[in-house]
Design a protein around this motif. Structure first.
Motif, short mmCIF file in Angstrom:
data_model
loop_
_atom_site.label_atom_id
_atom_site.label_comp_id
_atom_site.label_asym_id
_atom_site.label_seq_id
_atom_site.Cartn_x
_atom_site.Cartn_y
_atom_site.Cartn_z
N UNK A 11 -1.77 -2.31 -11.83
CA UNK A 11 -2.18 -3.40 -10.97
C UNK A 11 -1.11 -3.69 -9.94
N UNK A 12 -1.46 -4.52 -8.97
CA UNK A 12 -0.51 -4.84 -7.91
C UNK A 12 -0.81 -6.21 -7.33
N UNK A 13 0.27 -6.90 -6.96
CA UNK A 13 0.19 -8.14 -6.20
C UNK A 13 0.77 -7.80 -4.84
N UNK A 14 -0.04 -7.79 -3.81
CA UNK A 14 0.38 -7.30 -2.50
C UNK A 14 0.41 -8.42 -1.47
N UNK A 15 1.49 -8.45 -0.70
CA UNK A 15 1.70 -9.51 0.27
C UNK A 15 1.93 -8.96 1.69
N UNK A 16 2.35 -7.73 1.80
CA UNK A 16 2.68 -7.12 3.09
C UNK A 16 1.93 -5.80 3.22
N UNK A 17 1.38 -5.56 4.40
CA UNK A 17 0.58 -4.37 4.61
C UNK A 17 0.98 -3.68 5.90
N UNK A 18 0.67 -2.40 6.00
CA UNK A 18 0.99 -1.65 7.21
C UNK A 18 0.31 -2.28 8.42
N UNK A 19 -0.97 -2.66 8.26
CA UNK A 19 -1.70 -3.36 9.31
C UNK A 19 -1.93 -4.78 8.82
N UNK A 20 -1.55 -5.75 9.63
CA UNK A 20 -1.77 -7.15 9.26
C UNK A 20 -2.52 -7.86 10.38
N UNK A 23 -7.17 -5.21 7.08
CA UNK A 23 -8.53 -5.07 7.60
C UNK A 23 -9.60 -5.44 6.57
N UNK A 24 -10.66 -6.03 7.04
CA UNK A 24 -11.76 -6.48 6.17
C UNK A 24 -12.38 -5.34 5.39
N UNK A 25 -12.31 -4.11 5.91
CA UNK A 25 -12.92 -2.98 5.21
C UNK A 25 -11.98 -2.27 4.24
N UNK A 26 -10.78 -2.82 4.03
CA UNK A 26 -9.84 -2.20 3.10
C UNK A 26 -10.39 -2.29 1.68
N UNK A 27 -10.31 -1.19 0.91
CA UNK A 27 -10.77 -1.24 -0.47
C UNK A 27 -9.93 -2.15 -1.36
N UNK A 28 -8.73 -2.51 -0.91
CA UNK A 28 -7.87 -3.38 -1.71
C UNK A 28 -8.52 -4.73 -1.98
N UNK A 29 -9.33 -5.22 -1.05
CA UNK A 29 -9.97 -6.52 -1.21
C UNK A 29 -10.86 -6.60 -2.45
N UNK A 30 -11.49 -5.50 -2.82
CA UNK A 30 -12.48 -5.52 -3.90
C UNK A 30 -12.01 -4.87 -5.19
N UNK A 31 -10.73 -4.56 -5.28
CA UNK A 31 -10.22 -3.93 -6.49
C UNK A 31 -9.87 -4.99 -7.52
N UNK A 32 -10.42 -4.89 -8.73
CA UNK A 32 -10.17 -5.92 -9.74
C UNK A 32 -8.72 -5.98 -10.23
N UNK A 33 -7.96 -4.91 -10.01
CA UNK A 33 -6.57 -4.88 -10.47
C UNK A 33 -5.58 -5.16 -9.34
N UNK A 34 -6.06 -5.75 -8.24
CA UNK A 34 -5.21 -6.05 -7.09
C UNK A 34 -5.38 -7.51 -6.68
N UNK A 35 -4.24 -8.17 -6.44
CA UNK A 35 -4.24 -9.51 -5.88
C UNK A 35 -3.65 -9.39 -4.48
#
Length: 73
Positions: A11-20, A23-35
């Protein structure tokens, strides 16, 4: 993302991204093991005071020619 999807990383808790913003279409938004947080993880109670102390301590260490806290090569 692949490592999170395959559970190589649990799992991951993410605060900083390459693109900020992330993006709304990033799969990270819907991953149950990602905050995902809005790049404000440093906004916690007492953080400004802790950061100021580290700065002052490091300034004194630097002036004395010593290795600073959290120094990266």
């Amino acid at each position: 993302i692949a490592a999170l999807q395959s559970k190589q990383i649990a799992g991951a808790y993410l605060d900083v991204f390459e693109k900020e913003p992330l993006p709304a279409d990033s799969p990270l938004w819907n991953m149950p093991n990602v905050i995902v947080s809005p790049h404000n993880a440093s906004a916690s109670d007492g953080n400004d005071k802790r950061a100021a102390k580290i700065f002052v301590d490091n300034l004194q260490l630097y002036a004395g020619g010593k290795k600073m806290q959290n120094e990266q090569n």
